[in-house]
Scaffold this motif. Structure first.
Motif, PDB file in Angstrom:
ATOM      1  N   ILE A  78     -12.869  -2.211  -3.634  1.00 23.78           N
ATOM      2  CA  ILE A  78     -14.111  -2.949  -3.406  1.00 23.78           C
ATOM      3  C   ILE A  78     -14.048  -3.679  -2.075  1.00 23.78           C
ATOM      4  CG2 ILE A  78     -15.488  -4.911  -4.224  1.00 23.78           C
ATOM      5  CD1 ILE A  78     -14.668  -3.929  -7.126  1.00 23.78           C
ATOM      6  N   TYR A  79     -12.945  -4.400  -1.817  1.00 26.62           N
ATOM      7  CA  TYR A  79     -12.804  -5.130  -0.550  1.00 26.62           C
ATOM      8  C   TYR A  79     -12.801  -4.163   0.631  1.00 26.62           C
ATOM      9  CZ  TYR A  79     -11.568  -9.394  -3.117  1.00 26.62           C
ATOM     10  OH  TYR A  79     -11.584 -10.474  -3.925  1.00 26.62           O
ATOM     11  N   TYR A  80     -12.086  -3.069   0.494  1.00 22.62           N
ATOM     12  CA  TYR A  80     -11.987  -2.128   1.600  1.00 22.62           C
ATOM     13  C   TYR A  80     -13.327  -1.480   1.885  1.00 22.62           C
ATOM     14  CZ  TYR A  80     -10.101   1.236   4.832  1.00 22.62           C
ATOM     15  OH  TYR A  80      -9.855   1.944   5.974  1.00 22.62           O
ATOM     16  N   MET A  81     -14.052  -1.134   0.843  1.00 23.28           N
ATOM     17  CA  MET A  81     -15.368  -0.541   1.052  1.00 23.28           C
ATOM     18  C   MET A  81     -16.310  -1.537   1.716  1.00 23.28           C
ATOM     19  SD  MET A  81     -15.728   1.747  -2.402  1.00 23.28           S
ATOM     20  CE  MET A  81     -17.437   2.161  -2.116  1.00 23.28           C
ATOM     21  N   SER A  82     -16.245  -2.792   1.319  1.00 25.40           N
ATOM     22  CA  SER A  82     -17.104  -3.795   1.963  1.00 25.40           C
ATOM     23  C   SER A  82     -16.685  -4.002   3.409  1.00 25.40           C
ATOM     24  CB  SER A  82     -17.090  -5.101   1.187  1.00 25.40           C
ATOM     25  OG  SER A  82     -15.866  -5.799   1.351  1.00 25.40           O
ATOM     26  N   ALA A  83     -15.397  -3.896   3.693  1.00 28.31           N
ATOM     27  CA  ALA A  83     -14.927  -4.032   5.076  1.00 28.31           C
ATOM     28  C   ALA A  83     -15.423  -2.874   5.929  1.00 28.31           C
ATOM     29  CB  ALA A  83     -13.399  -4.083   5.120  1.00 28.31           C
TER      30      ALA A  83
END
Length: 181
Positions: A173-178
């Motif tokens: 989730i964090y990586y996709m938002s990044a």
């Protein structure tokens, strides 16, 4: 760790596990770097000290030398740090290898999830997602002792696996938002 965050009153936070230690000049050097370059977050390396019951293979697995992965004192956003770090072979995280601006943590409501093994991973990723300016310092300031049957070397249970799965989902989730910013 969350209790420590609540009680902290200094400008920066540094975590230290009870059986580990840091070099005498750690806080001064990291403080000077963070202040000079106005950093939200600085990560650094550790020297691993093995309990006599552990072998060299264990030490290699728990190596905290990232000098071949990230350039020393190369400043970037936390999201760029994650992108670059991932592209070079993965992310090794440990809250004890973090020197973090306390106001930054408070402003972004960053703390440790309760009841999880490996909660440092979520903390690190949250810091990286919000950090406008972060850096890596290749000094091995932290002296990490690895003991038999510690949380890092004990037998993996179903709870460990579920927590890793949860953390992996958080990372995605964090990586996709990044990636979208």
């Amino acid at each position: 760790r969350n209790e420590g965050l609540k009680l902290a009153s200094g400008k920066y936070i540094l975590f230290l596990d009870a059986d580990d230690y840091i070099s005498p000049d750690t806080c001064e050097k990291l403080f000077n770097q963070a202040e000079k370059d106005e950093l939200d977050f600085v990560t650094f390396d550790a020297e691993t000290i093995l309990d006599s019951e552990l072998d060299e293979k264990t030490m290699q697995y728990f190596s905290y030398d990232r000098s071949q992965i990230i350039s020393d004192r190369n400043y970037m956003s936390g999201k760029d740090f994650i992108r670059k770090y991932r592209e070079k072979g993965g992310i090794k995280v440990n809250a004890c290898l973090s020197f973090v601006n306390r106001d930054f943590l408070e402003k972004n409501n960053i703390d440790f999830p309760e009841g999880l093994f490996y909660e440092d991973n979520v903390f690190f990723l949250q810091c990286m997602m919000y950090a406008k300016k972060t850096s890596y310092n290749s000094n091995k300031f932290y002296k990490r002792r690895l003991r038999k049957n510690s949380i890092m070397t004990q037998t993996v249970t179903p709870k460990h696996l579920l927590d890793v799965y949860y953390i992996d989902l958080k990372y995605i989730i964090y990586y996709m938002s990044a990636g979208s910013n």
